[in-house]
Each structure stands twice: as structure tokens, then as C-alpha cells.
Write a protein that holds these residues in place. Structure first.
Motif, PDB file in Angstrom:
ATOM      1  N   LEU A 122      -8.017   1.930  -3.506  1.00  0.00           N
ATOM      2  CA  LEU A 122      -8.678   0.815  -2.828  1.00  0.00           C
ATOM      3  C   LEU A 122     -10.165   0.847  -3.147  1.00  0.00           C
ATOM      4  O   LEU A 122     -10.812   1.892  -3.039  1.00  0.00           O
TER       5      LEU A 122
ATOM      6  N   LEU B 156     -12.049  -2.051   4.293  1.00  0.00           N
ATOM      7  CA  LEU B 156     -11.243  -0.867   3.992  1.00  0.00           C
ATOM      8  C   LEU B 156     -11.100   0.040   5.207  1.00  0.00           C
ATOM      9  O   LEU B 156     -10.043   0.648   5.408  1.00  0.00           O
TER      10      LEU B 156
ATOM     11  N   PHE C 115       0.855  -1.184   0.000  1.00  0.00           N
ATOM     12  CA  PHE C 115       0.000   0.000   0.000  1.00  0.00           C
ATOM     13  C   PHE C 115       0.892   1.236   0.000  1.00  0.00           C
ATOM     14  O   PHE C 115       1.878   1.285   0.725  1.00  0.00           O
TER      15      PHE C 115
ATOM     16  N   ALA D 221      -3.558   5.472   1.106  1.00  0.00           N
ATOM     17  CA  ALA D 221      -4.180   5.242  -0.199  1.00  0.00           C
ATOM     18  C   ALA D 221      -4.437   6.593  -0.841  1.00  0.00           C
ATOM     19  O   ALA D 221      -4.580   7.604  -0.144  1.00  0.00           O
TER      20      ALA D 221
END
Length: 176
Positions: A66, A76, A60, A85
Motif C-alpha cells: 500500500l 492508509l 487486500f 498488507a
């Protein structure tokens, strides 16, 4: 370095159902490195036991997109307490029990400040009515805590047993 997108399926689903393969192909054509992992333990194993394996299985960074559907959207929230993200898309997502089912993917509480600090953009896509309770009210609850963009449609659960939803052009357009 290329951009990465990770699409997390919902409870009881797998990478080959609904719009997941279609979106993965569209993003790959746009130059994304796309992962659509299969997690049969999603929303079966308690999140505290499940989350470390997911964190270890993927890379990540601040350029990662995502996407989570249903139980994958709830996942998430837990992920974003720990990793960065660029964009987070929670489709038919929820942060509290949406129905009478056990929801081991949910945490007792969330560090909303940490989650907010880990993604540049949040999108909450829910329907007015959802057969599992993952509706616009759930989206509003997350939106109020995290900001971003809430999109309310009237498209049920955005794909499920009995609801064909093989393409998701809106999501394709939103992913930058």
C-alpha cells in the motif's frame, strides 16, 4: 499469485499526476498487479462514510503493498485498522490535523495496535518542511506508534501543484 500494489493519491489529486503513473509503470514492469484508483471523495467525505467503499473496492492480503500520498497516506491508517498488507508507505502522511483545513479523512482516534498488527513493514517518508504541515513531525508521531522506518528528506510535499515530482526513485527502491 502475483503481488499487488495499490497507490492512493492525495487530496484533490488523481491517478495521472505527480509520480503515481511513473511508479505504477515501474511496479508493473517488476510483475506487480497495480491499481491507482481515483477517489474524488478522499478527504471530502467523512472517513466513516468513505472507508467502506474503499474496503469493498479492493482486495487486500498479506502480500499487498500500500502506497499513500498526503491524504491518501492518512487513508492508509484507517484502512490498516481492517486489512492486512506486506508493506505500507505513507508519503507526506499525517495522523493529526497538519494545518487549519478540515481533514475529514482523519479519524478521531486510531487503533494503533490493530494497524501495527496488519502490516509487516511501515515506511514514513516526510520532509523537514512541508507546505501543508505534513512534515517530519507528523512522520515521527506515526513512527513512534507503529515502528518501522522513518525517512526524512527536504523535498517539500513530494509533488503538488507547483512542485514537479514526476519520478520517485527512492520509493521504487524501497518497495520489495
Amino acid at each position: 499469485m502475483g503481488r499487488r500494489a495499490i497507490i492512493f493519491h492525495g487530496t484533490g489529486a488523481n491517478p495521472s499526476v505527480a509520480w503515481y503513473p511513473w511508479l505504477a509503470k515501474r511496479l508493473a514492469e517488476r510483475g506487480f498487479e497495480v491499481e491507482v484508483p481515483h477517489y474524488p471523495g478522499l478527504n471530502v467525505e467523512p472517513i466513516a462514510e468513505f472507508l467502506p467503499g474503499v474496503l469493498a473496492a479492493h482486495t487486500f492480503d498479506e502480500h499487498t503493498v500500500l502506497v499513500g500520498h498526503s491524504g491518501g497516506a492518512a487513508l492508509l491508517l484507517a484502512l490498516l485498522e481492517h486489512v492486512p498488507a506486506e508493506q505500507a508507505f505513507l508519503v507526506a502522511g499525517y495522523c493529526t490535523r497538519p494545518n487549519d483545513s478540515e481533514e475529514p479523512v482523519l479519524q478521531e482516534s486510531y487503533d494503533w495496535d490493530a494497524i501495527r498488527s496488519h502490516a509487516r513493514e511501515f515506511y514514513f517518508i516526510n520532509s523537514l518542511r512541508d507546505p501543508y504541515g505534513c512534515d517530519a513531525g507528523q512522520g515521527r508521531t506515526m513512527f513512534e506508534r507503529l515502528g518501522g522506518t522513518q525517512i526524512v528528506r527536504n523535498d517539500g510535499h513530494f509533488g503538488d501543484y507547483g512542485q514537479d515530482y514526476d519520478e520517485f526513485p527512492l520509493l521504487d527502491r524501497l518497495i520489495g
